[in-house]
Write a protein that holds these residues in place. Structure first.
Motif, PDB file in Angstrom:
ATOM      1  N   GLU A  97      34.738  32.513  48.465  1.00 28.36           N
ATOM      2  CA  GLU A  97      35.862  33.193  47.823  1.00 28.36           C
ATOM      3  C   GLU A  97      36.172  32.613  46.445  1.00 28.36           C
ATOM      4  O   GLU A  97      36.941  33.198  45.674  1.00 28.36           O
ATOM      5  N   ARG A 129      35.312  31.363  39.175  1.00 31.06           N
ATOM      6  CA  ARG A 129      36.404  32.303  38.916  1.00 31.06           C
ATOM      7  C   ARG A 129      37.275  31.865  37.742  1.00 31.06           C
ATOM      8  O   ARG A 129      37.959  32.688  37.140  1.00 31.06           O
ATOM      9  N   ARG A 154      32.766  34.505  41.718  1.00 26.48           N
ATOM     10  CA  ARG A 154      32.619  35.949  41.505  1.00 26.48           C
ATOM     11  C   ARG A 154      31.137  36.274  41.648  1.00 26.48           C
ATOM     12  O   ARG A 154      30.289  35.645  41.003  1.00 26.48           O
ATOM     13  N   SER A 201      38.281  31.760  56.973  1.00 29.10           N
ATOM     14  CA  SER A 201      37.725  32.008  55.638  1.00 29.10           C
ATOM     15  C   SER A 201      36.553  31.086  55.329  1.00 29.10           C
ATOM     16  O   SER A 201      36.609  29.894  55.644  1.00 29.10           O
ATOM     17  N   THR A 229      43.812  40.133  38.268  1.00 25.32           N
ATOM     18  CA  THR A 229      42.482  39.720  38.713  1.00 25.32           C
ATOM     19  C   THR A 229      42.509  38.477  39.606  1.00 25.32           C
ATOM     20  O   THR A 229      41.455  38.002  40.038  1.00 25.32           O
ATOM     21  N   CYS A 230      43.691  37.957  39.890  1.00 29.41           N
ATOM     22  CA  CYS A 230      43.817  36.715  40.649  1.00 29.41           C
ATOM     23  C   CYS A 230      43.472  36.918  42.124  1.00 29.41           C
ATOM     24  O   CYS A 230      43.867  37.910  42.744  1.00 29.41           O
ATOM     25  N   LYS A 231      42.739  35.964  42.676  1.00 27.61           N
ATOM     26  CA  LYS A 231      42.382  35.968  44.103  1.00 27.61           C
ATOM     27  C   LYS A 231      43.310  35.016  44.848  1.00 27.61           C
ATOM     28  O   LYS A 231      43.559  33.905  44.387  1.00 27.61           O
ATOM     29  N   ASP A 232      43.812  35.412  45.995  1.00 34.11           N
ATOM     30  CA  ASP A 232      44.689  34.556  46.804  1.00 34.11           C
ATOM     31  C   ASP A 232      43.984  34.075  48.060  1.00 34.11           C
ATOM     32  O   ASP A 232      43.350  34.863  48.770  1.00 34.11           O
ATOM     33  N   ASP A 286      43.440  31.912  38.236  1.00 31.17           N
ATOM     34  CA  ASP A 286      42.447  32.935  38.565  1.00 31.17           C
ATOM     35  C   ASP A 286      42.233  32.979  40.075  1.00 31.17           C
ATOM     36  O   ASP A 286      41.744  33.965  40.613  1.00 31.17           O
ATOM     37  N   VAL A 287      42.596  31.871  40.736  1.00 33.31           N
ATOM     38  CA  VAL A 287      42.676  31.813  42.195  1.00 33.31           C
ATOM     39  C   VAL A 287      43.913  31.013  42.550  1.00 33.31           C
ATOM     40  O   VAL A 287      44.175  29.958  41.960  1.00 33.31           O
TER      41      VAL A 287
END
Length: 435
Positions: free
Chosen positions: A421, A109, A424, A416, A221-224, A199-200
């Motif tokens: 995660e 990511r 991508r 999770s 576009t950031c994933k948490d 980015d994460v």
């Protein structure tokens, strides 16, 4: 001001000072192409050698939780975790054909920003290693009291060379994709600047910390990945209490309770036991003997003043209560508190465990919320364990584990599959294309 203790593979125990993240980001972006070229199998071999180096370092092994970390970093475990998360580790190396006309690859990511809680110093290594396996760059922000532990753990990663398919790969490329930093958690500007580089965002902490970071500006576009405060407890059913293994179960419970000062989200706070031939007083006496035995192995059992005060007050309440019992050590080595109110008690920590008797372990189900992370279980009845686990996880629990393994980092964590995660999922479709 940002204090940076490791950047571009170079260590500085006193910390290098930066006013923002621009230079750190530049180094990380420049180094991403190097880690992208390394086969994930070589990264696994490096991490496996890393676990061996840690295991040989007697000083670092004294740090709480490091022995668990060594096991987690072993090749056999890492491969198992990757397979669980990604099914096929080759997705990390190349586009894998999944049918006649489609290919899939797990691309990194980018920059993963980690905000680490201070209650479990080794947690930062777990977090960053999962990200490194997915070939991401990392900004690892740790608490002030964790800096020294994480710094000395990362130094051990330096200068490891492994061979894979005729080529030599260096651990220094992994280190070049990690920036170890500290800044004051209340510095809103630096938290915001770090958030915008991500980015994460991986956030481990209490509600205040989690809420604060979540509200920071970020890329669209950031994933948490958020790991906030959770609660854990243990259950022993009748088959376990009346078995010959009860002493072992109780010893494992003590280990789960002592590790990380009982401050981990996975640390047990309450033990629910099914009514059996053995009286709760007998179970408590046996548990106290296990505490006496195991606490002798620990050289530092000191408690923060506030925690010590809470324990003293709670002991007084239970010693004076007509419907309560207390089994306590000399000093504050451990505290066992017994009453009949079926509820989840507020965590006291400091090796304080509440015991409550239930007719059936399923009686705890009304107490379950999505705030419950881990239930440690002792039982001889596999079918009952499966039924119980299905029930409590439906209600919100993330993990049910054998007693003694509550604080062992595993996947999934907090519901999770983290590594899945941290990539991508990219596809190539060649329908109608001549290849």
């Amino acid at each position: 001001m940002i204090n940076c203790y490791e950047l571009n593979g170079e260590f500085n125990e006193n910390g290098m000072s930066f006013k923002d993240f621009n230079e750190i980001e530049t180094y990380l972006n420049n180094n991403l192409s190097e880690i992208h070229k390394i086969p994930v199998e070589a990264i696994i071999l490096i991490i496996n050698e890393y676990s061996k180096k840690i295991a040989k370092n007697k000083e670092i092994l004294r740090v709480e939780g490091v022995s668990f970390l060594c096991f987690y970093l072993k090749k056999v475990n890492i491969e198992k975790q990757l397979k669980l998360n990604l099914e096929n580790i080759e997705y990390l190396n190349k586009f894998v054909q999944i049918d006649d006309e489609k290919y899939i690859k797990a691309q990194p990511r980018g920059i993963v920003c980690h905000w680490m809680a201070g209650n479990v110093p080794t947690l930062g290594i777990y977090s960053v290693m999962q990200s490194i396996l997915c070939k991401n760059a990392n900004i690892l922000r740790v608490s002030k009291k964790s800096v020294s532990v994480v710094y000395h753990l990362l130094i051990i990663l330096a200068n490891i060379n492994v061979e894979y398919e005729g080529r030599t790969y260096s651990s220094n490329i992994l280190l070049k994709n990690i920036a170890l930093i500290y800044f004051d958690s209340f510095d809103r500007n630096l938290n915001s600047l770090m958030s915008l580089k991500a980015d994460v965002r991986i956030v481990w902490g209490n509600k205040t910390a989690v809420d604060s970071i979540c509200l920071m500006p970020k890329k669209t576009t950031c994933k948490d990945l958020i790991f906030g405060p959770k609660y854990s407890f243990a259950v022993f059913d009748k088959s376990a209490i009346e078995s010959n293994d009860l002493e072992e179960y109780l010893e494992n419970l003590v280990t789960d309770t002592i590790v990380f000062g009982q401050k981990g989200c996975s640390s047990p706070q309450v033990l629910f036991i099914e009514k059996s031939k053995l009286h709760v007083k007998d179970v408590a006496k046996m548990l106290s003997l296990k505490f006496e035995k195991i606490t002798k192995r620990y050289t530092n059992l000191d408690l923060e003043e506030a925690i010590a005060a809470k324990i003293i007050n709670k002991r007084g309440e239970y010693l004076l209560g007509l419907d309560k019992l207390a089994y306590i050590s000399k000093g504050l080595k451990y505290t066992i508190l017994i009453d009949s109110e079926i509820k989840l008690e507020e965590p006291i920590t400091g090796r304080t465990i509440f015991i409550k008797v239930v007719e059936d372990i399923f009686n705890v189900c009304p107490l379950i919320t999505k705030n419950i992370q881990t239930i440690g279980i002792a039982s001889k009845n596999r079918e009952k364990v499966l039924e119980f686990t299905d029930k409590v996880t439906t209600l919100g629990v993330d993990r049910v584990v054998k007693i003694g393994y509550m604080n062992f980092y595993d996947s999934p964590w907090d519901g999770s599959l983290i590594m899945s995660e941290l990539v991508r999922w990219c596809s190539l479709s060649i329908k109608g294309m001549m290849i």
